[in-house]
Design a protein around this motif. Structure first.
Motif, PDB file in Angstrom:
ATOM      1  N   UNK A   1     -29.202 -26.950  16.476  1.00  0.00           N
ATOM      2  CA  UNK A   1     -30.250 -25.965  16.745  1.00  0.00           C
ATOM      3  C   UNK A   1     -29.717 -24.526  16.746  1.00  0.00           C
ATOM      4  N   UNK A   2     -28.423 -24.381  16.542  1.00  0.00           N
ATOM      5  CA  UNK A   2     -27.794 -23.061  16.626  1.00  0.00           C
ATOM      6  C   UNK A   2     -27.216 -22.633  15.281  1.00  0.00           C
ATOM      7  N   UNK A   3     -27.136 -21.334  15.077  1.00  0.00           N
ATOM      8  CA  UNK A   3     -26.273 -20.819  14.023  1.00  0.00           C
ATOM      9  C   UNK A   3     -24.842 -20.989  14.516  1.00  0.00           C
ATOM     10  N   UNK A   4     -23.948 -21.372  13.606  1.00  0.00           N
ATOM     11  CA  UNK A   4     -22.571 -21.639  14.002  1.00  0.00           C
ATOM     12  C   UNK A   4     -21.632 -20.911  13.036  1.00  0.00           C
ATOM     13  N   UNK A   5     -20.596 -20.297  13.589  1.00  0.00           N
ATOM     14  CA  UNK A   5     -19.681 -19.573  12.732  1.00  0.00           C
ATOM     15  C   UNK A   5     -18.269 -19.518  13.276  1.00  0.00           C
ATOM     16  N   UNK A   6     -17.390 -18.936  12.478  1.00  0.00           N
ATOM     17  CA  UNK A   6     -15.977 -18.766  12.827  1.00  0.00           C
ATOM     18  C   UNK A   6     -15.604 -17.301  12.659  1.00  0.00           C
ATOM     19  N   UNK A   7     -14.889 -16.774  13.630  1.00  0.00           N
ATOM     20  CA  UNK A   7     -14.268 -15.449  13.512  1.00  0.00           C
ATOM     21  C   UNK A   7     -12.784 -15.648  13.747  1.00  0.00           C
TER      22      UNK A   7
ATOM     23  N   UNK B   1     -17.499 -33.795  17.522  1.00  0.00           N
ATOM     24  CA  UNK B   1     -18.554 -34.110  18.489  1.00  0.00           C
ATOM     25  C   UNK B   1     -19.274 -32.833  18.916  1.00  0.00           C
ATOM     26  N   UNK B   2     -18.511 -31.788  19.180  1.00  0.00           N
ATOM     27  CA  UNK B   2     -19.099 -30.513  19.595  1.00  0.00           C
ATOM     28  C   UNK B   2     -20.004 -29.951  18.501  1.00  0.00           C
ATOM     29  N   UNK B   3     -19.494 -29.859  17.280  1.00  0.00           N
ATOM     30  CA  UNK B   3     -20.284 -29.301  16.191  1.00  0.00           C
ATOM     31  C   UNK B   3     -21.541 -30.121  15.931  1.00  0.00           C
ATOM     32  N   UNK B   4     -21.441 -31.417  16.140  1.00  0.00           N
ATOM     33  CA  UNK B   4     -22.591 -32.285  15.942  1.00  0.00           C
ATOM     34  C   UNK B   4     -23.717 -32.048  16.919  1.00  0.00           C
ATOM     35  N   UNK B   5     -23.416 -31.378  18.036  1.00  0.00           N
ATOM     36  CA  UNK B   5     -24.415 -31.088  19.061  1.00  0.00           C
ATOM     37  C   UNK B   5     -25.058 -29.710  18.891  1.00  0.00           C
ATOM     38  N   UNK B   6     -24.690 -29.006  17.818  1.00  0.00           N
ATOM     39  CA  UNK B   6     -25.132 -27.620  17.671  1.00  0.00           C
ATOM     40  C   UNK B   6     -26.110 -27.412  16.527  1.00  0.00           C
TER      41      UNK B   6
END
Length: 246
Positions: free
Chosen positions: A126-132, A119-124
């Motif tokens: 408009x953003x660049x999204x990544x993992x560290x 649900x969270x990722x589905x709301x993003x």
């Protein structure tokens, strides 16, 4: 949040992986239980003690891997031998590697997403999204693929790939270079107060503590930068945008 000067260009949301997106603790417990039964069948009364020993050894040997003292395989052999030493078990490198391969396959297979992740990722969008994430490159990517979310990220940075591990600022800087973004334009969210929220803040990002268990007594200062669920991320981003324009 008014204390923060938030960039109007903030378009990047970064996440820790283990126990932020993926249920790492549950997976490691399940996989280590199966490992113990495999090596010492009929000793179920000792299983709980072994699991706690395994978790402790896992943390200490991964730290040696992150610090470049040992290879990933050597860290695995080390925790295997250390955890089974009190039971009189001795493993050759070949036997240890075979057991570790089965363990890692079980562990990855047991990894599951927290209920609030998709649900969270589905709301993003408009953003660049990544993992560290601190960890070995292939294993961390396999976990993301197993859970079906690897394709949702613009970048996945592991400590092995970056050549530095959290809490070092170097791993955060490396991720920013991959994204071609400045640290001040990034939010980083993770479950570990020191390794994630505080370390990201020191690296110039807005570090947010994901306090799923509501450990409010640790540092009250981080009440301002704390969420209890990833479902709160969209509202947090909206609040930061409003704050930056006031």
């Amino acid at each position: 949040m008014a204390e923060y000067i938030v960039s109007l260009a903030m378009k990047t949301v970064l996440f820790d992986l283990d126990d932020t997106l993926i249920r790492h603790d549950a997976a490691i417990r399940g996989a280590s239980e199966e490992l113990f039964v495999q090596v010492l069948p009929g000793r179920s009364q000792d299983c709980n003690v072994f699991v706690e020993k395994w978790i402790s050894a896992n943390a200490s040997w991964y730290r040696k891997f992150y610090d470049g003292q040992v290879s990933f395989q050597e860290s695995g052999r080390g925790k295997l031998r250390e955890s089974f030493s009190e039971y009189g078990c001795v493993f050759s490198d070949r036997t240890a590697d075979a057991l570790l391969l089965e363990y890692w396959e079980r562990y990855v297979g047991l990894c599951q997403l927290f209920d609030d992740v998709l649900e969270c990722l589905g709301e993003l969008d408009e953003y660049k999204v990544g993992v560290i994430t601190n960890g070995q490159e292939a294993q961390q990517i396999n976990k993301l693929k197993h859970c079906g979310i690897f394709s949702k990220f613009d970048v996945v940075v592991t400590s092995q790939r970056a050549g530095a591990a959290k809490p070092s600022a170097e791993i955060f800087v490396y991720a920013c270079k991959q994204l071609r973004e400045s640290a001040s334009d990034c939010i980083y969210i993770g479950d570990n107060l020191k390794l994630d929220a505080i370390a990201a803040t020191k690296a110039g990002m807005l570090g947010v503590w994901l306090d799923r268990e509501q450990k409010t007594s640790e540092i009250d200062f981080y009440d301002r930068d704390k969420i209890n669920s990833l479902s709160q991320v969209p509202a947090l981003l909206a609040k930061l945008t409003r704050t930056s324009t006031e």
